[in-house]
Enzyme design. Structure first.
Site, mmCIF file in Angstrom:
data_model
loop_
_atom_site.group_PDB
_atom_site.id
_atom_site.type_symbol
_atom_site.label_atom_id
_atom_site.label_comp_id
_atom_site.label_asym_id
_atom_site.label_seq_id
_atom_site.Cartn_x
_atom_site.Cartn_y
_atom_site.Cartn_z
ATOM 1 N N TYR A 45 21.345 3.692 -9.335
ATOM 2 C CA TYR A 45 21.970 4.436 -8.368
ATOM 3 C C TYR A 45 22.850 5.354 -8.986
ATOM 4 C CZ TYR A 45 24.760 5.622 -4.363
ATOM 5 O OH TYR A 45 25.535 6.131 -3.171
ATOM 6 N N ASP A 52 25.125 7.275 -17.004
ATOM 7 C CA ASP A 52 26.013 6.969 -15.778
ATOM 8 C C ASP A 52 26.776 5.570 -16.191
ATOM 9 O OD1 ASP A 52 27.344 6.293 -13.481
ATOM 10 O OD2 ASP A 52 25.498 7.032 -12.155
ATOM 11 N N LYS A 78 35.105 4.397 -10.402
ATOM 12 C CA LYS A 78 35.313 3.141 -10.196
ATOM 13 C C LYS A 78 36.380 2.757 -11.122
ATOM 14 C CE LYS A 78 31.283 2.072 -8.022
ATOM 15 N NZ LYS A 78 29.755 2.127 -8.136
HETATM 16 C C1 LIG Z 1 29.042 3.731 -7.462
HETATM 17 C C2 LIG Z 1 28.128 4.335 -8.351
HETATM 18 C C3 LIG Z 1 28.008 5.665 -8.090
HETATM 19 C C4 LIG Z 1 28.688 6.480 -7.011
HETATM 20 O O1 LIG Z 1 30.024 6.398 -7.296
HETATM 21 P P1 LIG Z 1 30.711 6.870 -5.730
HETATM 22 O O2 LIG Z 1 32.219 6.749 -6.271
HETATM 23 O O3 LIG Z 1 30.453 5.685 -4.737
HETATM 24 O O4 LIG Z 1 30.304 8.222 -5.279
HETATM 25 C C5 LIG Z 1 27.238 6.428 -9.106
HETATM 26 N N1 LIG Z 1 26.656 5.835 -10.216
HETATM 27 C C6 LIG Z 1 26.623 4.504 -10.155
HETATM 28 C C7 LIG Z 1 26.103 3.760 -11.566
HETATM 29 C C8 LIG Z 1 27.594 3.769 -9.479
HETATM 30 O O5 LIG Z 1 27.479 2.221 -9.712
#
Ligand SMILES: *Cc1c(COP(=O)(O)O)cnc(C)c1O
Length: 426
Positions: free
Chosen positions: A143, A238, A266
């Site tokens: 994701y 990511d 995060k």
């Molecule tokens: C949470 C997450 C996102 C998206 O971040 P948001 O602040 O919720 O938009 C993107 N990549 C990864 C790996 C994530 O866990």
């Protein structure tokens, strides 16, 4: 569920779609309605009815120091009286950029945004602009936020709710996204043989956390580095979850692999809304106003968010935080595995440091297909019995649990004891 949460949810569904501002919170996958939270401290949450929970969601990752860490709180309070947003550069943003560059090995320049979604979306745009190509490769069950190009075979809520993609994503855009199974280098090499010079970038969660935690094959990640380099496309890690979680410099430091671009989020916000993307100078210099690729944000680099993030990073840089997190993670996740086995259940517990997941299956879980083979009904019962015992887990079999430095040994032992009871009863 308490009366107050129930009443609040009934009110919420009238004015907010599904009653929640992010689908994963709804609890649909586990057949419960969401608890409304009124307060948090350390590793605890209290709901609107005053019930107390041990929190293993940690706001889906950011709260690595636990809730309301005194240094984060005092740094926020100090900034608050100076104003909350100026829309002009501040010293804090320079400090944040320098802290990220210092900690994350491959990052030479960085741009702050407001969410992980924005970070991944912007990194993809940059990779397309830089290479002059349109196609991207992502992996099933990973994701990267909800930008159009990235909502193909996505993990997290998309996986939890069983949504294949999303209406509203134009076919013309989705066809540029090639989605492949994680941990399988051969299919990536095949895709490069077929589309090589059309592929702008490969984006990957180096340690996937959004189909539940998956342990990467390091040779797979190294292979991605090679095949992208050989074909003139960019490798994007990511690390919105793994960044500052598995080591000060994220998965790239842990495995010694240098991506071209890195997405962060995060933890760097210390609980406030933040994201960032950064990487090689030559690439980042293409961003406006230095370069020609556009991306912007009214609240980007917000002083309160920077203050909370900087206070968090300062603590993470100190001493032996990661060794402690590692110990706590090992104690919790191996304890959960033992509890399940002594209850006669087949489980796979995947964990790296302080992030991990339990899958109800006898077979190794190495990608999205194997994650989906796990027993979802069993997870539901586990989730519900744990919640009744005051253990707050992510309401989905396809999410990670997180341990913070505020989870002490006693709390972890208590959680394992609750899991033993729960697992014996399901
Ligand atoms: C949470 C997450 C996102 C998206 O971040 P948001 O602040 O919720 O938009 C993107 N990549 C990864 C790996 C994530 O866990």
């Amino acid at each position: 569920m308490g009366e107050k949460s129930k009443t609040l949810f009934q009110r919420a569904v009238r004015s907010i779609p599904g009653g929640v501002n992010s689908p994963v919170r709804a609890g649909k996958a586990v057949g419960v309605d969401p608890l409304f939270i009124s307060r948090a401290e350390g590793c605890f949450l209290w709901d609107a009815d005053g019930n107390k929970y041990i929190d293993y969601v940690c706001s889906w990752g950011p709260m690595i120091l636990g809730h309301g860490h005194p240094e984060v709180v005092s740094s926020l309070k100090e900034r608050l009286s100076d104003g909350t947003s100026y829309g002009a550069p501040t010293e804090l943003e320079v400090e944040m950029a320098e802290a990220i560059i210092d900690m994350v090995p491959s990052v030479e320049m960085v741009r702050m945004v407001n969410s992980g979604t924005e970070a991944a979306m912007s990194a993809i745009r940059l990779s397309r602009g830089f290479t002059g190509r349109d196609k991207i490769i992502k992996f099933e069950g990973c994701y990267h936020g909800h930008a159009d190009s990235l909502l193909v075979s996505a993990g997290s809520g998309v996986a939890t709710l069983g949504i294949p993609g999303s209406p509203g994503v134009p076919e013309d855009l989705a066809r540029h996204t090639i989605s492949l199974p994680f941990n399988n280098l051969d299919v990536v090499i095949e895709a490069f043989e077929k589309y090589g010079h059309g592929i702008a970038s490969v984006i990957v969660e180096p340690i996937p956390g959004n189909m539940g935690v998956i342990i990467p094959n390091v040779e797979f990640l190294k292979g991605l580095r090679e095949v992208t380099r050989d074909n003139g496309s960019l490798l994007i890690f990511d690390e919105v979850i793994s960044g500052f979680r598995v080591s000060p410099g994220g998965a790239q430091e842990l495995y010694g692999i240098s991506p071209d671009l890195t997405c962060l989020g995060k933890i760097i916000g210390g609980g406030l809304p933040v994201g960032a993307y950064g990487g090689r100078r030559e690439i980042m210099e293409r961003m406006a106003p230095q370069g020609d690729i556009y991306q912007a944000g009214t609240l980007s680099g917000n002083p309160l968010a920077m203050a909370a993030g900087l206070a968090t990073l300062a603590i993470l840089k100190k001493g032996d935080v990661y060794r402690k997190l590692e110990e706590k993670g090992r104690a919790l996740f191996s304890g959960l595995g033992n509890a399940a086995r002594s209850a006669g259940l087949n489980v796979v517990v995947n964990h790296i440091g302080s992030m991990g997941s339990i899958f109800f299956t006898a077979n190794p879980v190495e990608d999205f297909a194997s994650a989906k083979e796990s027993d979802v009904e069993m997870f539901k019962r586990y989730y519900r019995t744990m919640l009744e015992k005051g253990i707050y887990l992510a309401p989905s079999p396809f999410e990670a649990s997180f341990v913070s430095i505020a989870h002490n040994e006693e709390i972890i032992q208590k959680s394992i004891y609750c899991a033993e009871e729960s697992l014996r009863s399901i």
